[in-house]
Write a protein that holds these residues in place. Structure first.
Motif, mmCIF file in Angstrom:
data_model
loop_
_atom_site.group_PDB
_atom_site.id
_atom_site.type_symbol
_atom_site.label_atom_id
_atom_site.label_comp_id
_atom_site.label_asym_id
_atom_site.label_seq_id
_atom_site.Cartn_x
_atom_site.Cartn_y
_atom_site.Cartn_z
ATOM 1 N N ALA A 66 48.401 90.381 4.493
ATOM 2 C CA ALA A 66 48.077 89.042 4.975
ATOM 3 C C ALA A 66 48.815 88.038 4.094
ATOM 4 O O ALA A 66 48.803 88.173 2.863
ATOM 5 N N ALA A 67 49.466 87.076 4.733
ATOM 6 C CA ALA A 67 50.265 86.095 3.986
ATOM 7 C C ALA A 67 49.950 84.682 4.452
ATOM 8 O O ALA A 67 49.833 84.425 5.647
ATOM 9 N N ILE A 68 49.821 83.776 3.488
ATOM 10 C CA ILE A 68 49.645 82.349 3.759
ATOM 11 C C ILE A 68 50.599 81.597 2.844
ATOM 12 O O ILE A 68 50.579 81.802 1.619
ATOM 13 N N VAL A 69 51.458 80.751 3.421
ATOM 14 C CA VAL A 69 52.386 79.957 2.613
ATOM 15 C C VAL A 69 52.322 78.495 3.054
ATOM 16 O O VAL A 69 52.219 78.187 4.237
ATOM 17 N N ILE A 71 55.240 87.499 5.192
ATOM 18 C CA ILE A 71 55.729 86.242 4.603
ATOM 19 C C ILE A 71 56.688 85.542 5.566
ATOM 20 O O ILE A 71 56.601 84.329 5.781
ATOM 21 N N GLN A 72 57.614 86.300 6.142
ATOM 22 C CA GLN A 72 58.596 85.714 7.046
ATOM 23 C C GLN A 72 57.915 85.054 8.240
ATOM 24 O O GLN A 72 58.266 83.936 8.635
ATOM 25 N N GLN A 73 56.928 85.725 8.812
ATOM 26 C CA GLN A 73 56.238 85.164 9.966
ATOM 27 C C GLN A 73 55.418 83.936 9.572
ATOM 28 O O GLN A 73 55.393 82.936 10.305
ATOM 29 N N ALA A 74 54.754 84.007 8.414
ATOM 30 C CA ALA A 74 53.986 82.845 7.943
ATOM 31 C C ALA A 74 54.917 81.656 7.702
ATOM 32 O O ALA A 74 54.595 80.505 8.041
ATOM 33 N N TYR A 75 56.085 81.927 7.110
ATOM 34 C CA TYR A 75 57.085 80.879 6.861
ATOM 35 C C TYR A 75 57.523 80.238 8.164
ATOM 36 O O TYR A 75 57.610 79.006 8.282
ATOM 37 N N GLU A 76 57.805 81.045 9.169
ATOM 38 C CA GLU A 76 58.241 80.508 10.461
ATOM 39 C C GLU A 76 57.145 79.681 11.109
ATOM 40 O O GLU A 76 57.419 78.654 11.754
ATOM 41 N N ARG A 77 55.894 80.083 10.965
ATOM 42 C CA ARG A 77 54.790 79.341 11.539
ATOM 43 C C ARG A 77 54.520 78.035 10.802
ATOM 44 O O ARG A 77 53.982 77.091 11.363
ATOM 45 N N ALA A 78 54.899 78.002 9.522
ATOM 46 C CA ALA A 78 54.687 76.785 8.728
ATOM 47 C C ALA A 78 55.666 75.690 9.146
ATOM 48 O O ALA A 78 55.431 74.514 8.869
ATOM 49 N N ALA A 84 48.281 70.985 5.693
ATOM 50 C CA ALA A 84 49.406 70.769 6.610
ATOM 51 C C ALA A 84 50.615 71.570 6.138
ATOM 52 O O ALA A 84 50.752 71.869 4.948
ATOM 53 N N GLN A 85 51.488 71.920 7.074
ATOM 54 C CA GLN A 85 52.697 72.685 6.806
ATOM 55 C C GLN A 85 52.387 74.032 6.139
ATOM 56 O O GLN A 85 53.082 74.475 5.226
ATOM 57 N N THR A 86 51.309 74.639 6.622
ATOM 58 C CA THR A 86 50.929 75.968 6.154
ATOM 59 C C THR A 86 51.039 76.956 7.312
ATOM 60 O O THR A 86 50.603 76.664 8.431
ATOM 61 N N GLY A 87 51.611 78.100 7.050
ATOM 62 C CA GLY A 87 51.686 79.165 8.033
ATOM 63 C C GLY A 87 50.966 80.395 7.532
ATOM 64 O O GLY A 87 50.865 80.619 6.318
ATOM 65 N N SER A 88 50.443 81.194 8.456
ATOM 66 C CA SER A 88 49.737 82.403 8.060
ATOM 67 C C SER A 88 50.053 83.525 9.041
ATOM 68 O O SER A 88 50.336 83.277 10.211
ATOM 69 N N PHE A 121 43.749 79.414 12.242
ATOM 70 C CA PHE A 121 43.931 80.664 11.492
ATOM 71 C C PHE A 121 44.647 81.724 12.325
ATOM 72 O O PHE A 121 44.039 82.709 12.760
ATOM 73 N N PRO A 122 45.958 81.555 12.542
ATOM 74 C CA PRO A 122 46.704 82.553 13.322
ATOM 75 C C PRO A 122 46.591 83.974 12.765
ATOM 76 O O PRO A 122 46.572 84.939 13.524
ATOM 77 N N LEU A 123 46.531 84.121 11.437
ATOM 78 C CA LEU A 123 46.456 85.474 10.877
ATOM 79 C C LEU A 123 45.155 86.167 11.249
ATOM 80 O O LEU A 123 45.105 87.410 11.352
ATOM 81 N N LEU A 124 44.078 85.410 11.471
ATOM 82 C CA LEU A 124 42.816 86.014 11.887
ATOM 83 C C LEU A 124 42.930 86.543 13.308
ATOM 84 O O LEU A 124 42.410 87.625 13.629
ATOM 85 N N ILE A 125 43.646 85.816 14.153
ATOM 86 C CA ILE A 125 43.922 86.313 15.505
ATOM 87 C C ILE A 125 44.810 87.553 15.427
ATOM 88 O O ILE A 125 44.574 88.548 16.130
#
Length: 288
Positions: free
Chosen positions: A200-203, A281-288, A178-182, A92-96
């Motif tokens: 907060a974004a999760i994709v 969204i952009q950061q979640a996309y890059e992390r995915a 899998a293949q989810t970024g947050s 859970f990167p977004l929680l960090i």
């Protein structure tokens, strides 16, 4: 310096004892966890409980562990413990992202996620993150244990589904596919560190980089933390790129009643909400 109204202090040593005290004193009692939301409100006389029930000594409520396809956070788990936990860093990167920008180190050493979501401050970070993660809130009262979905838990400003004789015992976070970024982003008030606008974004993406699922929430800018359903709908089924992400983010203000105060006008918060949603969204996309 402001001081709280007089109150009686009770230190519970078990969940059962805390619930018994809540039953005994009803609406006159408040649960004290980390205290970083409640104590300031008491000092300003915005909250004046006659009885304060401290659950800080209930050690069984402090843990981070995996159970099947979920991670459980005990109600007394602090932000600092979450920030250091490898399980959280892994899943859970977004929680960090969120806990690392809450207050200062002293606040993170004592403050708890459960306390923050029970308080349900629309400018706080945790309600939006917990809502985006589609967590389940585990509550315990005299009638036993019940579980409430985050979407049903937050009812409004400082209002939740928590009954007067219940307390939060844990937060259940389902593992992401899998293949989810947050990601979590916010424009913060430099004095309080509360969000002027945050998202907060999760994709989740498929092998063609098409978004197959999205969860977006907005905090700080409006009267309550809310799910950005228009943004979610604009992402799902689309192949993401900067242009599409910007177009989706433009829908973030839909249906929101923005706040206006010395920290930002309604129009400023509206624009900053779009910016924070786009960045998340952009950061979640890059992390995915």
């Amino acid at each position: 310096m402001s001081v709280p109204a007089a109150f009686d202090y009770h230190s519970a040593t078990s969940v059962a004892e805390a619930i018994a005290l809540l039953q005994q004193y009803g609406d006159e009692a408040k649960i004290l966890a980390g205290g970083h939301s409640l104590i300031p409100a008491m000092k300003l006389r915005l909250s004046q409980p006659e009885h304060l029930i401290d659950i800080g000594r209930i050690t069984e409520l402090s843990y981070i562990r995996q159970e099947g396809q979920s991670i459980l956070l005990g109600a007394m788990t602090t932000y600092a413990q979450i920030e250091r936990a490898e399980l959280i860093k892994q899943h859970f990167p977004l929680l960090i992202d969120g806990v690392s920008v809450i207050g200062d180190q002293q606040v993170r050493n004592r403050g708890t996620v459960a306390g923050s979501i029970a308080h349900s401050d629309p400018a706080a970070d945790m309600p939006g993150i917990i809502l985006a993660l589609k967590a389940e809130i585990i509550l315990q009262g005299p009638d036993g244990i019940r579980t409430v979905a985050a979407d049903d838990f937050f009812l409004g400003t400082f209002t939740t589904a928590l009954e007067p004789d219940e307390l939060i015992t844990a937060i259940k976070l389902p593992l992401l596919p899998a293949q989810t970024g947050s990601a979590y982003t916010k424009l913060e008030n430099k004095a309080s560190h509360y969000a002027i606008a945050g998202s907060a974004a999760i994709v989740t993406l498929d092998n063609t980089r098409t978004c197959t699922a999205a969860s977006l929430t907005i905090t700080g800018a409006a009267l309550q933390t809310s799910r950005a359903t228009s943004v979610e709908a604009a992402l799902i089924g689309k192949k993401l790129d900067p242009t599409l992400i910007q177009q989706a983010a433009e829908k973030a203000p839909d249906g929101l009643e923005f706040l206006s105060d010395i920290h930002g006008s309604q129009e400023y918060r509206r624009q900053m909400t779009i910016v924070m949603v786009r960045r998340a969204i952009q950061q979640a996309y890059e992390r995915a």
